[in-house]
Design an enzyme around this catalytic site. Structure first.
Site, mmCIF file in Angstrom:
data_model
loop_
_atom_site.group_PDB
_atom_site.id
_atom_site.type_symbol
_atom_site.label_atom_id
_atom_site.label_comp_id
_atom_site.label_asym_id
_atom_site.label_seq_id
_atom_site.Cartn_x
_atom_site.Cartn_y
_atom_site.Cartn_z
ATOM 1 N N LYS A 28 0.863 -1.181 0.000
ATOM 2 C CA LYS A 28 0.000 0.000 0.000
ATOM 3 C C LYS A 28 0.897 1.228 0.000
ATOM 4 O O LYS A 28 1.692 1.442 0.901
ATOM 5 C CB LYS A 28 -0.926 -0.001 1.206
ATOM 6 C CG LYS A 28 -1.892 1.204 1.216
ATOM 7 C CD LYS A 28 -1.338 2.360 2.014
ATOM 8 C CE LYS A 28 -2.300 3.540 1.978
ATOM 9 N NZ LYS A 28 -1.910 4.589 2.951
ATOM 10 N N GLY A 31 0.958 8.302 1.910
ATOM 11 C CA GLY A 31 1.691 9.175 2.828
ATOM 12 C C GLY A 31 2.634 10.111 2.102
ATOM 13 O O GLY A 31 2.532 10.351 0.890
ATOM 14 N N ASP A 184 -5.766 1.291 2.737
ATOM 15 C CA ASP A 184 -5.239 0.220 3.588
ATOM 16 C C ASP A 184 -6.153 -1.004 3.516
ATOM 17 O O ASP A 184 -5.684 -2.142 3.379
ATOM 18 C CB ASP A 184 -5.131 0.686 5.047
ATOM 19 C CG ASP A 184 -4.050 1.730 5.253
ATOM 20 O OD1 ASP A 184 -3.131 1.802 4.434
ATOM 21 O OD2 ASP A 184 -4.122 2.464 6.253
#
Length: 284
Positions: A28, A31, A184
């Site tokens: 994943k 960020g 997620d």
């Protein structure tokens, strides 16, 4: 780095290269590693190297900051409820533009710049992901829970030698709507359907720490039965809770290990996968 030290690094990586060659790892990607240009290049190079040594890579991405940015430009207000983006009809159009367009194709282009073929899709394509409205006490609009993964589509893409790059949007089970899916959760569901060797969540934190302000208190390995106590003691809290829940769900559905690592650390993926010590928290 002296030649001897370089050789020792390669020797330490050798058993992991042999162990994971031919196995599937779901990453994943999100960020700050997705926003900062230097970090972005670093992550992509890690992924390309892992592919070059025979690991099957599947990338799942969100794009929250880019969705907020485009929403602001279009005068669409962003609203968050319990950490999830309220997604009305205008917002789901923005989500689709960003995840199926800008972010997805930028990742594909970067992978191909570094010599690996990639195929960018979303959960809509080939009915990869089916979803229903998320069960919540409050109205979240077009935010969904995944009900089905068409795993053969991902397997076929991998078989052709491509890296699948999946944007986290899904088609409705029966209503014809599109749904915004937490990235997620999306990665965990795909990893479970693939029975992947690893699920890796790239985040902006080092993993689970006894003291979040002190990196030296990182918990490098975490067994499933230990998690409830850490939650009860307030060590696993806030935004870490849903990430841990995704990791746990993946493991309970066939993934061997899940990892939470800091994508802002250079070569974090290689350090986690191909070294003895690792760099984040491994859950098993």
């Amino acid at each position: 780095m002296e030649n001897y030290t370089k050789a020792q690094v390669l020797i330490q990586a050798l058993p992991y290269i042999k162990k994971f060659s031919g196995k599937t790892i779901v990453v994943k990607y999100g960020g700050n590693a997705m926003i900062n240009e230097a970090l972005k290049e670093n992550v992509i190079k890690d992924l390309v190297l892992m592919k070059c040594i025979g690991i099957n890579i599947v990338i799942v991405h969100g794009g929250g900051p880019f969705i907020t940015d485009l929403s602001n430009k279009l005068n669409i207000q962003s609203q968050f409820i319990n950490g999830l983006r309220y997604t009305d009809k205008d917002t789901i159009e923005v989500v689709q533009m960003v995840l199926a367009g800008k972010v997805n194709k930028e990742i594909v282009a970067l992978l191909q710049k570094h010599g690996e073929n990639a195929l960018g899709i979303t959960g809509i394509d080939g009915n990869l992901l089916k979803a229903k409205p998320i069960c919540s006490d409050v109205d979240l609009g077009y935010v969904g829970d995944i009900t089905k993964v068409n795993v053969k589509l991902v397997e076929d893409i991998l078989q052709l030698g491509y890296i699948p790059v999946v944007g986290s949007i899904a088609s409705g089970d029966n209503d014809g709507n599109l749904y915004n899916i937490n990235a997620d959760t999306c990665a965990a569901k795909i990893a479970a359907a693939l029975k992947a060797e690893k699920l890796i969540l790239l985040t902006d934190v080092d993993g689970v720490c006894l003291d979040p302000k002190d990196k030296s208190t990182l918990i490098s390995t975490l067994k499933l039965h230990e998690i409830p106590k850490y939650e009860q003691d307030g060590i696993i809290k806030g935004g870490m809770i849903p990430k841990i829940e995704c990791c746990v769900e993946a493991i309970r559905n066939g993934v061997k290990t899940s990892h939470i690592i800091n994508g802002t650390t250079p070569n974090s993926l290689l350090l986690e996968v191909l070294s003895d010590e690792g760099i984040g928290t491994m859950i098993y």
